[in-house]
Design a protein around this motif. Structure first.
Motif, PDB file in Angstrom:
ATOM      1  N   UNK A  43     -18.301  68.110 -31.969  1.00 35.34           N
ATOM      2  CA  UNK A  43     -18.509  69.414 -32.605  1.00 35.34           C
ATOM      3  C   UNK A  43     -17.975  69.501 -34.030  1.00 35.34           C
ATOM      4  N   UNK A  44     -16.770  69.013 -34.338  1.00 30.95           N
ATOM      5  CA  UNK A  44     -16.344  69.058 -35.743  1.00 30.95           C
ATOM      6  C   UNK A  44     -17.240  68.207 -36.654  1.00 30.95           C
ATOM      7  N   UNK A  45     -17.704  67.071 -36.138  1.00 32.19           N
ATOM      8  CA  UNK A  45     -18.563  66.202 -36.947  1.00 32.19           C
ATOM      9  C   UNK A  45     -19.918  66.849 -37.216  1.00 32.19           C
ATOM     10  N   UNK A  46     -20.468  67.505 -36.224  1.00 31.24           N
ATOM     11  CA  UNK A  46     -21.786  68.114 -36.430  1.00 31.24           C
ATOM     12  C   UNK A  46     -21.685  69.472 -37.113  1.00 31.24           C
ATOM     13  N   UNK A  56     -22.210  77.944 -36.953  1.00 31.90           N
ATOM     14  CA  UNK A  56     -20.903  77.349 -37.230  1.00 31.90           C
ATOM     15  C   UNK A  56     -19.848  77.979 -36.327  1.00 31.90           C
ATOM     16  N   UNK A  57     -19.880  79.294 -36.208  1.00 33.95           N
ATOM     17  CA  UNK A  57     -18.926  79.986 -35.337  1.00 33.95           C
ATOM     18  C   UNK A  57     -19.121  79.561 -33.879  1.00 33.95           C
ATOM     19  N   UNK A  58     -20.369  79.415 -33.462  1.00 35.90           N
ATOM     20  CA  UNK A  58     -20.659  78.990 -32.093  1.00 35.90           C
ATOM     21  C   UNK A  58     -20.137  77.574 -31.858  1.00 35.90           C
ATOM     22  N   UNK A  59     -20.339  76.690 -32.815  1.00 44.47           N
ATOM     23  CA  UNK A  59     -19.862  75.316 -32.685  1.00 44.47           C
ATOM     24  C   UNK A  59     -18.338  75.277 -32.588  1.00 44.47           C
ATOM     25  N   UNK A  60     -17.668  76.105 -33.369  1.00 48.79           N
ATOM     26  CA  UNK A  60     -16.203  76.149 -33.298  1.00 48.79           C
ATOM     27  C   UNK A  60     -15.735  76.657 -31.934  1.00 48.79           C
ATOM     28  N   UNK A  90     -14.822  56.495 -31.148  1.00 51.81           N
ATOM     29  CA  UNK A  90     -15.945  57.047 -31.906  1.00 51.81           C
ATOM     30  C   UNK A  90     -17.069  57.386 -30.943  1.00 51.81           C
ATOM     31  N   UNK A  91     -17.856  58.387 -31.285  1.00 52.03           N
ATOM     32  CA  UNK A  91     -19.036  58.770 -30.509  1.00 52.03           C
ATOM     33  C   UNK A  91     -20.201  58.883 -31.490  1.00 52.03           C
ATOM     34  N   UNK A  92     -21.267  58.188 -31.193  1.00 54.83           N
ATOM     35  CA  UNK A  92     -22.417  58.170 -32.094  1.00 54.83           C
ATOM     36  C   UNK A  92     -23.389  59.289 -31.749  1.00 54.83           C
ATOM     37  N   UNK A  93     -23.847  60.011 -32.756  1.00 50.86           N
ATOM     38  CA  UNK A  93     -24.882  61.015 -32.500  1.00 50.86           C
ATOM     39  C   UNK A  93     -26.205  60.324 -32.175  1.00 50.86           C
ATOM     40  N   UNK A  94     -27.126  61.041 -31.528  1.00 54.38           N
ATOM     41  CA  UNK A  94     -28.406  60.431 -31.172  1.00 54.38           C
ATOM     42  C   UNK A  94     -29.282  60.121 -32.394  1.00 54.38           C
ATOM     43  N   UNK A  95     -29.022  60.791 -33.492  1.00 53.65           N
ATOM     44  CA  UNK A  95     -29.755  60.577 -34.745  1.00 53.65           C
ATOM     45  C   UNK A  95     -28.761  60.774 -35.884  1.00 53.65           C
ATOM     46  N   UNK A  96     -29.012  60.178 -37.036  1.00 53.85           N
ATOM     47  CA  UNK A  96     -28.101  60.388 -38.168  1.00 53.85           C
ATOM     48  C   UNK A  96     -27.922  61.878 -38.469  1.00 53.85           C
ATOM     49  N   UNK A  97     -26.697  62.283 -38.720  1.00 55.04           N
ATOM     50  CA  UNK A  97     -26.411  63.688 -39.005  1.00 55.04           C
ATOM     51  C   UNK A  97     -26.633  63.962 -40.487  1.00 55.04           C
ATOM     52  N   UNK A  98     -27.877  64.186 -40.830  1.00 54.93           N
ATOM     53  CA  UNK A  98     -28.204  64.476 -42.222  1.00 54.93           C
ATOM     54  C   UNK A  98     -28.788  65.862 -42.409  1.00 54.93           C
ATOM     55  N   UNK A  99     -29.102  66.530 -41.285  1.00 56.01           N
ATOM     56  CA  UNK A  99     -29.703  67.869 -41.356  1.00 56.01           C
ATOM     57  C   UNK A  99     -29.071  68.773 -40.302  1.00 56.01           C
ATOM     58  N   UNK A 102     -30.569  67.985 -36.909  1.00 52.47           N
ATOM     59  CA  UNK A 102     -29.949  66.838 -36.236  1.00 52.47           C
ATOM     60  C   UNK A 102     -28.615  67.251 -35.609  1.00 52.47           C
ATOM     61  N   UNK A 103     -27.867  68.094 -36.301  1.00 54.00           N
ATOM     62  CA  UNK A 103     -26.595  68.578 -35.765  1.00 54.00           C
ATOM     63  C   UNK A 103     -26.827  69.412 -34.510  1.00 54.00           C
TER      64      UNK A 103
END
Length: 169
Positions: A43-46, A56-60, A90-99, A102-103
């Protein structure tokens, strides 16, 4: 449903009774713990890639909830005489976190993984037999929570089909 792999480094021997009845529950709790570890990392990474204040508030809030659940499950495992599995480095996202999309996709995957862990815990509670009502209640509560959070993220990604028939599959 495919049960999460329980062949990992779980330390279930200390939590098993002489008949092994607690062993499936301990193994399932380890799987739930691993899902919470991933969410606490993810969650902090995405979150830095989300672009809406509400998201953002929901993710927090989601991260905080996973952190509390993770800590409670660690305590529960210790009370059962088991050693809680450590988080991965480390935990890898399913796709690069560029958008932001994707998050959101990773947030959805984290919640689906958590739901799968709780479905596995529910099954373990049944398999263990005896008086496992507290475990089944915990599993249903966790599954319901993960399904509700997954609904939030899925609705953002797939508004035409925000629900699934069996969360955690």
């Amino acid at each position: 449903m495919t049960a999460p792999d329980s062949s990992g480094p779980s330390s279930t021997a200390g939590g098993a009774d002489p008949n092994g009845a607690a062993q499936p529950v301990v193994a399932a709790l380890q799987q739930v713990l691993l899902a919470h570890h991933a969410a606490v990392f993810g969650y902090p990474a995405l979150g830095v890639h989300l672009d809406q204040d509400a998201e953002i508030a929901h993710a927090r809030a989601d991260e905080a909830a996973h952190r509390l659940s993770r800590d409670a499950i660690i305590d529960q495992l210790l009370a059962l005489g088991a050693t809680a599995d450590a988080a991965q480095a480390d935990y890898a996202p399913p796709a690069p976190l560029t958008t932001a999309s994707a998050a959101r996709g990773w947030a959805l995957e984290l919640e689906e993984r958590t739901a799968a862990g709780y479905r596995f815990l529910l099954l373990a509670g049944v398999q263990a037999g005896g008086s496992q009502q507290p475990i089944r209640t915990q599993a249903m509560t966790g599954l319901t929570g993960a399904a509700g959070t997954a609904l939030y993220w899925r609705r953002l990604l797939h508004p035409q089909r925000p629900t699934v028939p069996f969360p955690g599959t």
